[in-house]
Write an enzyme that holds these catalytic residues in place. Structure first.
Site, PDB file in Angstrom:
ATOM      1  N   GLY A   1       0.826  -1.203   0.000  1.00 37.14           N
ATOM      2  CA  GLY A   1       0.000   0.000   0.000  1.00 37.14           C
ATOM      3  C   GLY A   1       0.862   1.256   0.000  1.00 37.14           C
ATOM      4  O   GLY A   1       0.529   2.267   0.640  1.00 37.14           O
TER       5      GLY A   1
ATOM      6  N   GLY B   1      -0.569   4.954  -1.056  1.00 37.42           N
ATOM      7  CA  GLY B   1      -1.630   5.618  -0.308  1.00 37.42           C
ATOM      8  C   GLY B   1      -1.139   6.865   0.411  1.00 37.42           C
ATOM      9  O   GLY B   1       0.025   7.260   0.274  1.00 37.42           O
ATOM     10  N   GLN B   2      -2.044   7.481   1.170  1.00 36.98           N
ATOM     11  CA  GLN B   2      -1.729   8.745   1.842  1.00 36.98           C
ATOM     12  C   GLN B   2      -0.515   8.607   2.756  1.00 36.98           C
ATOM     13  O   GLN B   2       0.427   9.403   2.674  1.00 36.98           O
ATOM     14  CB  GLN B   2      -2.942   9.216   2.667  1.00 36.98           C
ATOM     15  CG  GLN B   2      -2.739  10.574   3.322  1.00 36.98           C
ATOM     16  CD  GLN B   2      -3.650  10.810   4.528  1.00 36.98           C
ATOM     17  OE1 GLN B   2      -4.288   9.878   5.032  1.00 36.98           O
ATOM     18  NE2 GLN B   2      -3.724  12.048   4.973  1.00 36.98           N
TER      19      GLN B   2
ATOM     20  N   ASP C   1       2.096  -1.769  -4.442  1.00 34.28           N
ATOM     21  CA  ASP C   1       0.679  -1.416  -4.346  1.00 34.28           C
ATOM     22  C   ASP C   1      -0.053  -2.278  -5.373  1.00 34.28           C
ATOM     23  O   ASP C   1       0.567  -2.966  -6.174  1.00 34.28           O
ATOM     24  CB  ASP C   1       0.463   0.080  -4.606  1.00 34.28           C
ATOM     25  CG  ASP C   1      -0.748   0.622  -3.833  1.00 34.28           C
ATOM     26  OD1 ASP C   1      -0.571   1.519  -2.997  1.00 34.28           O
ATOM     27  OD2 ASP C   1      -1.874   0.120  -4.059  1.00 34.28           O
ATOM     28  N   ILE C   2      -1.380  -2.181  -5.357  1.00 34.21           N
ATOM     29  CA  ILE C   2      -2.150  -3.013  -6.283  1.00 34.21           C
ATOM     30  C   ILE C   2      -2.051  -2.482  -7.713  1.00 34.21           C
ATOM     31  O   ILE C   2      -2.291  -3.208  -8.671  1.00 34.21           O
ATOM     32  CB  ILE C   2      -3.615  -3.137  -5.805  1.00 34.21           C
ATOM     33  CG1 ILE C   2      -4.328  -4.266  -6.544  1.00 34.21           C
ATOM     34  CG2 ILE C   2      -4.367  -1.815  -5.912  1.00 34.21           C
ATOM     35  CD1 ILE C   2      -5.451  -4.904  -5.793  1.00 34.21           C
ATOM     36  N   ARG C   3      -1.705  -1.194  -7.832  1.00 33.64           N
ATOM     37  CA  ARG C   3      -1.440  -0.652  -9.174  1.00 33.64           C
ATOM     38  C   ARG C   3      -0.233   0.284  -9.118  1.00 33.64           C
ATOM     39  O   ARG C   3       0.194   0.663  -8.017  1.00 33.64           O
ATOM     40  CB  ARG C   3      -2.663   0.064  -9.741  1.00 33.64           C
ATOM     41  CG  ARG C   3      -3.221   1.179  -8.895  1.00 33.64           C
ATOM     42  CD  ARG C   3      -4.530   1.679  -9.477  1.00 33.64           C
ATOM     43  NE  ARG C   3      -5.606   0.718  -9.296  1.00 33.64           N
ATOM     44  CZ  ARG C   3      -6.361   0.614  -8.202  1.00 33.64           C
ATOM     45  NH1 ARG C   3      -6.153   1.436  -7.185  1.00 33.64           N
ATOM     46  NH2 ARG C   3      -7.311  -0.281  -8.089  1.00 33.64           N
TER      47      ARG C   3
ATOM     48  N   ASP D   1      -1.120  -7.476  -4.697  1.00 32.17           N
ATOM     49  CA  ASP D   1      -2.433  -7.443  -4.064  1.00 32.17           C
ATOM     50  C   ASP D   1      -2.195  -7.888  -2.618  1.00 32.17           C
ATOM     51  O   ASP D   1      -1.800  -9.037  -2.371  1.00 32.17           O
ATOM     52  CB  ASP D   1      -3.352  -8.418  -4.815  1.00 32.17           C
ATOM     53  CG  ASP D   1      -4.685  -8.624  -4.102  1.00 32.17           C
ATOM     54  OD1 ASP D   1      -4.860  -8.094  -2.985  1.00 32.17           O
ATOM     55  OD2 ASP D   1      -5.542  -9.322  -4.675  1.00 32.17           O
TER      56      ASP D   1
ATOM     57  N   TYR E   1     -15.057  -0.430   9.400  1.00 29.58           N
ATOM     58  CA  TYR E   1     -13.631  -0.123   9.531  1.00 29.58           C
ATOM     59  C   TYR E   1     -13.173  -0.338  10.977  1.00 29.58           C
ATOM     60  O   TYR E   1     -12.159  -0.992  11.240  1.00 29.58           O
ATOM     61  CB  TYR E   1     -13.428   1.330   9.101  1.00 29.58           C
ATOM     62  CG  TYR E   1     -12.029   1.872   9.197  1.00 29.58           C
ATOM     63  CD1 TYR E   1     -11.018   1.387   8.392  1.00 29.58           C
ATOM     64  CD2 TYR E   1     -11.730   2.913  10.072  1.00 29.58           C
ATOM     65  CE1 TYR E   1      -9.739   1.915   8.455  1.00 29.58           C
ATOM     66  CE2 TYR E   1     -10.465   3.451  10.138  1.00 29.58           C
ATOM     67  CZ  TYR E   1      -9.468   2.944   9.330  1.00 29.58           C
ATOM     68  OH  TYR E   1      -8.208   3.474   9.401  1.00 29.58           O
TER      69      TYR E   1
ATOM     70  N   ILE F   1      -5.077  11.688   9.983  1.00 32.12           N
ATOM     71  CA  ILE F   1      -3.738  12.111   9.545  1.00 32.12           C
ATOM     72  C   ILE F   1      -3.871  13.182   8.460  1.00 32.12           C
ATOM     73  O   ILE F   1      -4.546  12.979   7.451  1.00 32.12           O
ATOM     74  CB  ILE F   1      -2.928  10.922   8.991  1.00 32.12           C
ATOM     75  CG1 ILE F   1      -2.865   9.786  10.021  1.00 32.12           C
ATOM     76  CG2 ILE F   1      -1.522  11.374   8.603  1.00 32.12           C
ATOM     77  CD1 ILE F   1      -2.131  10.107  11.300  1.00 32.12           C
TER      78      ILE F   1
HETATM   79  N1  SER Z   1      -8.635   8.701   9.018  1.00 30.73           N
HETATM   80  C1  SER Z   1      -9.379   7.488   9.192  1.00 30.73           C
HETATM   81  C2  SER Z   1     -10.736   7.617   8.638  1.00 30.73           C
HETATM   82  O1  SER Z   1     -11.262   8.707   8.662  1.00 30.73           O
HETATM   83  C3  SER Z   1      -9.467   7.136  10.646  1.00 30.73           C
HETATM   84  O2  SER Z   1      -8.474   6.234  10.966  1.00 30.73           O
HETATM   85  O3  SER Z   1     -11.296   6.649   8.218  1.00 30.73           O
END
Ligand code: SER
Length: 321
Positions: free
Chosen positions: A9, A12-13, A35-37, A53, A143, A173
């Site tokens: 990953g 990602g951010q 990453d996956i792409r 993946d 989540y 974050i």
């Molecule tokens: N930044 C995340 C979210 O908003 C929380 O861990 O899903």
């Protein structure tokens, strides 16, 4: 033995900036991004990159063996708002990837694992102010359920199989180099971009929604500090509470107005309001501070200054080209 690190990953951010920082510490060829792409041109040219993946254990193992990897940072995940739309996909990505990596560590293909949890592991019945390291955890989002379950799996693999897995419960974050996607705290990133580009921002959370947040630089430093800490100092093998700042949309807007006096904000809460309302407002991270010496550097004012000046400099640079 020197360390060779695989990041799952990496586009990602958090993955993007973590990859850059780890490469500056360990050397670019010792940090394998995946990453996956494919990532952007900078990511693809900055060091080794593999398509993986994160739910495919065999693919991960193939890359571990190819590069003799001994540490894995598993940053691939579906965040809170997107996982509410695709619950089973969210559960599958977040859990299958974790169990794949934990199994590889159990089989001694890797020595150390980093896996991020989140303040989303807490829920409406957790204390909202100074949320303790150990408390009621009954999350109301997919989540959050995946994060609580994942924390227990980490602890289980550590206790039963001796896996050295380390974890942090990140707050929201905030970054400006790579944008987040699908999170409830994303407003606190979007607001800076809209403030500079349009002078106005429509917020999907209400004005007094207080949430724990952190600037990316602090999050990256905490992550690497935890991974470099002596094994004996790590007392928590579920996941560490981590905190820096807590603010509301109204408060961040006030801070931005110091730089952009005509900035305006409107509020139009959507389904993400209920998610935010289920989370803590201020987190107690004294265990991380005591066990491995965590200290944050950025508050709301210094973070805002850094983001606005960085985005303005970037805009000037692209105007000159
Ligand atoms: N930044 C995340 C979210 O908003 C929380 O861990 O899903």
């Amino acid at each position: 033995m020197s360390d060779t690190i695989l990041i799952l990953g990496a586009c990602g951010q958090i993955g993007t900036e973590l990859t850059q920082k780890l490469r500056s510490i360990y050397g670019k060829d010792n940090v394998i991004a995946s990453d996956i792409r494919e990532g952007n041109a900078e990511m693809m040219s900055a060091g080794p990159f593999e398509i993986i993946d994160a739910t495919n254990q065999e693919q991960i193992l193939g890359v571990i063996q190819k590069y003799k990897v001994n540490q894995v940072y598993l940053m691939a995940a579906m965040l809170s708002a997107t996982a509410e739309k695709y619950p089973l996909k969210g559960w599958d990505l977040n859990m299958t990837s974790l169990l794949a990596v934990l199994e590889l560590a159990k089989e001694k293909h890797i020595e150390k694992v980093y896996w991020p949890s989140s303040m989303a592991a807490f829920g409406p019945t957790s204390p909202k102010m100074n949320t303790p390291q150990q408390t009621i955890m009954e999350p109301s989002t997919v989540y959050g359920i995946s994060k609580v379950a994942g924390e227990h799996w980490c602890n289980y693999y550590h206790d039963k199989y001796g896996v050295d897995v380390r974890s942090i419960r990140y707050p929201g974050i905030i970054s400006w180099k790579t944008l987040p996607g699908g999170g409830t705290t994303d407003y606190a990133v979007d607001i800076y971009f809209d403030a500079l580009e349009k002078g106005t921002f429509e917020c999907f959370l209400s004005e007094n929604t207080r949430l724990p947040m952190m600037y990316m630089d602090d999050a990256i430093n905490a992550t690497i500090q935890l991974m470099q800490a002596d094994e004996e100092s790590i007392k928590t093998r579920t996941s560490y509470n981590l905190a820096a700042i807590s603010f509301t949309p109204k408060e961040i807007a006030e801070e931005i107005k110091k730089y952009i006096p005509n900035f305006t904000i409107t509020y139009n809460p959507d389904f993400r309001q209920a998610i935010a309302d289920s989370w803590p407002q201020v987190i107690d991270d004294s265990a991380a501070r005591k066990d491995w010496g965590w200290r944050h550097q950025f508050d709301l004012a210094s973070m805002t200054k850094d983001i606005i000046t960085s985005l303005q400099a970037k805009a000037e640079e692209s105007a000159e080209v």
